[in-house]
Design a protein around this motif. Sequence first.
Motif, mmCIF file in Angstrom:
data_model
loop_
_atom_site.group_PDB
_atom_site.id
_atom_site.type_symbol
_atom_site.label_atom_id
_atom_site.label_comp_id
_atom_site.label_asym_id
_atom_site.label_seq_id
_atom_site.Cartn_x
_atom_site.Cartn_y
_atom_site.Cartn_z
ATOM 1 N N VAL A 156 65.483 14.779 41.379
ATOM 2 C CA VAL A 156 65.677 15.419 42.694
ATOM 3 C C VAL A 156 66.992 16.197 42.650
ATOM 4 O O VAL A 156 67.002 17.390 42.383
ATOM 5 N N SER A 157 68.102 15.534 42.935
ATOM 6 C CA SER A 157 69.419 16.163 42.811
ATOM 7 C C SER A 157 70.487 15.081 42.896
ATOM 8 O O SER A 157 70.249 13.994 43.432
ATOM 9 N N THR A 158 71.663 15.406 42.396
ATOM 10 C CA THR A 158 72.755 14.434 42.456
ATOM 11 C C THR A 158 73.241 14.254 43.889
ATOM 12 O O THR A 158 73.711 13.183 44.261
ATOM 13 N N GLY A 159 73.131 15.311 44.698
ATOM 14 C CA GLY A 159 73.517 15.193 46.104
ATOM 15 C C GLY A 159 72.645 14.196 46.839
ATOM 16 O O GLY A 159 73.138 13.375 47.626
ATOM 17 N N VAL A 160 71.354 14.249 46.594
ATOM 18 C CA VAL A 160 70.433 13.292 47.205
ATOM 19 C C VAL A 160 70.726 11.882 46.688
ATOM 20 O O VAL A 160 70.629 10.899 47.435
ATOM 21 N N ALA A 161 71.112 11.776 45.427
ATOM 22 C CA ALA A 161 71.438 10.461 44.870
ATOM 23 C C ALA A 161 72.648 9.848 45.575
ATOM 24 O O ALA A 161 72.678 8.640 45.834
ATOM 25 N N THR A 162 73.654 10.663 45.909
ATOM 26 C CA THR A 162 74.820 10.130 46.635
ATOM 27 C C THR A 162 74.414 9.642 48.017
ATOM 28 O O THR A 162 74.899 8.605 48.488
ATOM 29 N N ILE A 163 73.504 10.375 48.669
ATOM 30 C CA ILE A 163 73.007 9.933 49.976
ATOM 31 C C ILE A 163 72.220 8.628 49.826
ATOM 32 O O ILE A 163 72.300 7.732 50.674
ATOM 33 N N GLY A 164 71.464 8.523 48.729
ATOM 34 C CA GLY A 164 70.714 7.294 48.486
ATOM 35 C C GLY A 164 71.626 6.091 48.349
ATOM 36 O O GLY A 164 71.342 5.019 48.889
ATOM 37 N N VAL A 165 72.754 6.261 47.631
ATOM 38 C CA VAL A 165 73.702 5.156 47.503
ATOM 39 C C VAL A 165 74.275 4.805 48.868
ATOM 40 O O VAL A 165 74.369 3.627 49.243
ATOM 41 N N GLY A 166 74.661 5.831 49.644
ATOM 42 C CA GLY A 166 75.211 5.579 50.978
ATOM 43 C C GLY A 166 74.235 4.857 51.884
ATOM 44 O O GLY A 166 74.602 3.914 52.597
ATOM 45 N N GLY A 167 72.970 5.282 51.851
ATOM 46 C CA GLY A 167 71.961 4.623 52.678
ATOM 47 C C GLY A 167 71.730 3.183 52.268
ATOM 48 O O GLY A 167 71.554 2.296 53.120
ATOM 49 N N THR A 168 71.760 2.918 50.949
ATOM 50 C CA THR A 168 71.577 1.559 50.468
ATOM 51 C C THR A 168 72.751 0.675 50.855
ATOM 52 O O THR A 168 72.583 -0.518 51.159
ATOM 53 N N VAL A 169 73.964 1.257 50.843
ATOM 54 C CA VAL A 169 75.146 0.509 51.281
ATOM 55 C C VAL A 169 74.990 0.077 52.734
ATOM 56 O O VAL A 169 75.268 -1.074 53.095
ATOM 57 N N VAL A 170 74.541 1.004 53.584
ATOM 58 C CA VAL A 170 74.348 0.679 55.003
ATOM 59 C C VAL A 170 73.317 -0.430 55.159
ATOM 60 O O VAL A 170 73.521 -1.399 55.907
ATOM 61 N N ALA A 171 72.200 -0.313 54.442
ATOM 62 C CA ALA A 171 71.145 -1.326 54.547
ATOM 63 C C ALA A 171 71.650 -2.695 54.080
ATOM 64 O O ALA A 171 71.393 -3.720 54.719
ATOM 65 N N ALA A 172 72.393 -2.707 52.976
ATOM 66 C CA ALA A 172 72.917 -3.972 52.458
ATOM 67 C C ALA A 172 73.932 -4.577 53.416
ATOM 68 O O ALA A 172 73.925 -5.787 53.676
ATOM 69 N N GLY A 173 74.821 -3.729 53.940
ATOM 70 C CA GLY A 173 75.832 -4.227 54.871
ATOM 71 C C GLY A 173 75.219 -4.799 56.138
ATOM 72 O O GLY A 173 75.645 -5.851 56.628
ATOM 73 N N VAL A 174 74.216 -4.107 56.679
ATOM 74 C CA VAL A 174 73.550 -4.594 57.895
ATOM 75 C C VAL A 174 72.828 -5.909 57.622
ATOM 76 O O VAL A 174 72.885 -6.853 58.426
ATOM 77 N N ALA A 175 72.145 -5.989 56.470
ATOM 78 C CA ALA A 175 71.419 -7.228 56.129
ATOM 79 C C ALA A 175 72.387 -8.399 56.003
ATOM 80 O O ALA A 175 72.130 -9.500 56.505
ATOM 81 N N LEU A 176 73.514 -8.179 55.338
ATOM 82 C CA LEU A 176 74.509 -9.245 55.191
ATOM 83 C C LEU A 176 75.103 -9.626 56.538
ATOM 84 O O LEU A 176 75.359 -10.804 56.812
ATOM 85 N N PHE A 177 75.316 -8.637 57.413
ATOM 86 C CA PHE A 177 75.873 -8.905 58.741
ATOM 87 C C PHE A 177 74.910 -9.763 59.556
ATOM 88 O O PHE A 177 75.327 -10.699 60.253
ATOM 89 N N VAL A 178 73.615 -9.457 59.464
ATOM 90 C CA VAL A 178 72.615 -10.209 60.233
ATOM 91 C C VAL A 178 72.475 -11.631 59.694
ATOM 92 O O VAL A 178 72.482 -12.608 60.458
#
Length: 390
Positions: A156-178
């Motif tokens: 796809v692109s490296t820019g999309v990959a950076t967004i993918g990492v950011g989105g995964t960080v948010v998902a992981a952080g929210v899951a751990l918070f819950v």
Amino acid sequence: MLGLPGMRTLMILMLFARLPASAAGMVLTLHVAVGMKRGYGAAGLVGGVATVGIALGAPVMGRVVDRYGLRPMLVLTTVGEAAFWLTARHMSYPVLLACAFAGGFLVLPAMSIGRQAIAALVPVDLRRTAYSLDSVSVELTYMVGPAMAVLLATQVSTGVATIGVGGTVVAAGVALFVVNPRVRAAHEQAHGSERIPRREWLTARMVGVYAVGAGAVFVLAGTDVTMVAALRAADQLDWTGAVVAVICVASAAGGLVHGAVQRSLPQVTLMALLGLLVIPVGLFAGQWWMLALALVPSSAMCAPTVAATGEEVSRLAPPSMRGEATGLQSSAFTLGAATGSPLVGFVVDHSSAAWGFAVAGIGGVLVAGAAWALGAGRTARTPISAGSPS
């Protein structure tokens, strides 16, 4: 061990929560070197700055957990790291270089959280099994995360990959918070947030344990660099994935055995074996399958060595200081990676892959000797405050 309340949920959650960290280095390298067309030297500089931030931030975030609890730290790191990754694609190189330190400093410390939660949920007599399974989980994460990063960045692109990492960080952080896994056992709550002077728990023995952790990652990082160089010299670079899969399976198998036996080898012995078994690997670097088989014995020592350091830190650290102690352990791992790759890479550039394996292994043996001198090889009594109630 898996029958303990909360353990299955914790293991599944940590397997997912480590994905951003396992993919981050690869995404950052590809984004700078390929997406921004700045080359691998520039990518290495950004990675180095981020590594310094990670090493300094880990104990600070652990201290936040000790004083204020897990959730405030999760909010801080999730927002901070996600902000870096979700805006990285729009940064110029100088801005990215400047922000990499903050992005590293505010990394969501999934590894450290997992180790703290295991110490809180698992009684002392089962911790070897728990930390061994945790190490196996790390191997699985690092088989998946970098591969996903490369696939997304190249297809796809490296820019999309950076967004993918950011989105995964948010998902992981929210899951751990819950889920909010406990970082102290019920009987440890009585200690509250009592601050214990660092000199009382950061003993020579503890420093030796950290040295073992740094040494293990030094050997692994040096081995990875040399493995790629050996395959490239043999014109078999396409087989890198197969070799990585073999050594990851060997490490996971070693971790399962370490966790299953009643008595395992001391961490210093495991560290020494890890180093010794790497030294002669260069003699078998002619064919990819020979190299993979030659790396199996040392790889089998990987997960047990890392698991042993986690078990020992949980044994020696007071409950009220466990966050900072595990944060320092993460810093030790980061230091080992930051020194192993460039040092062994320099040796390979100026000699051969065989010398790269030898230097990585000798470095591990020397660290094992230093850790033994500091007392990390002796059997430690379990402090009452860090174990089960007496």
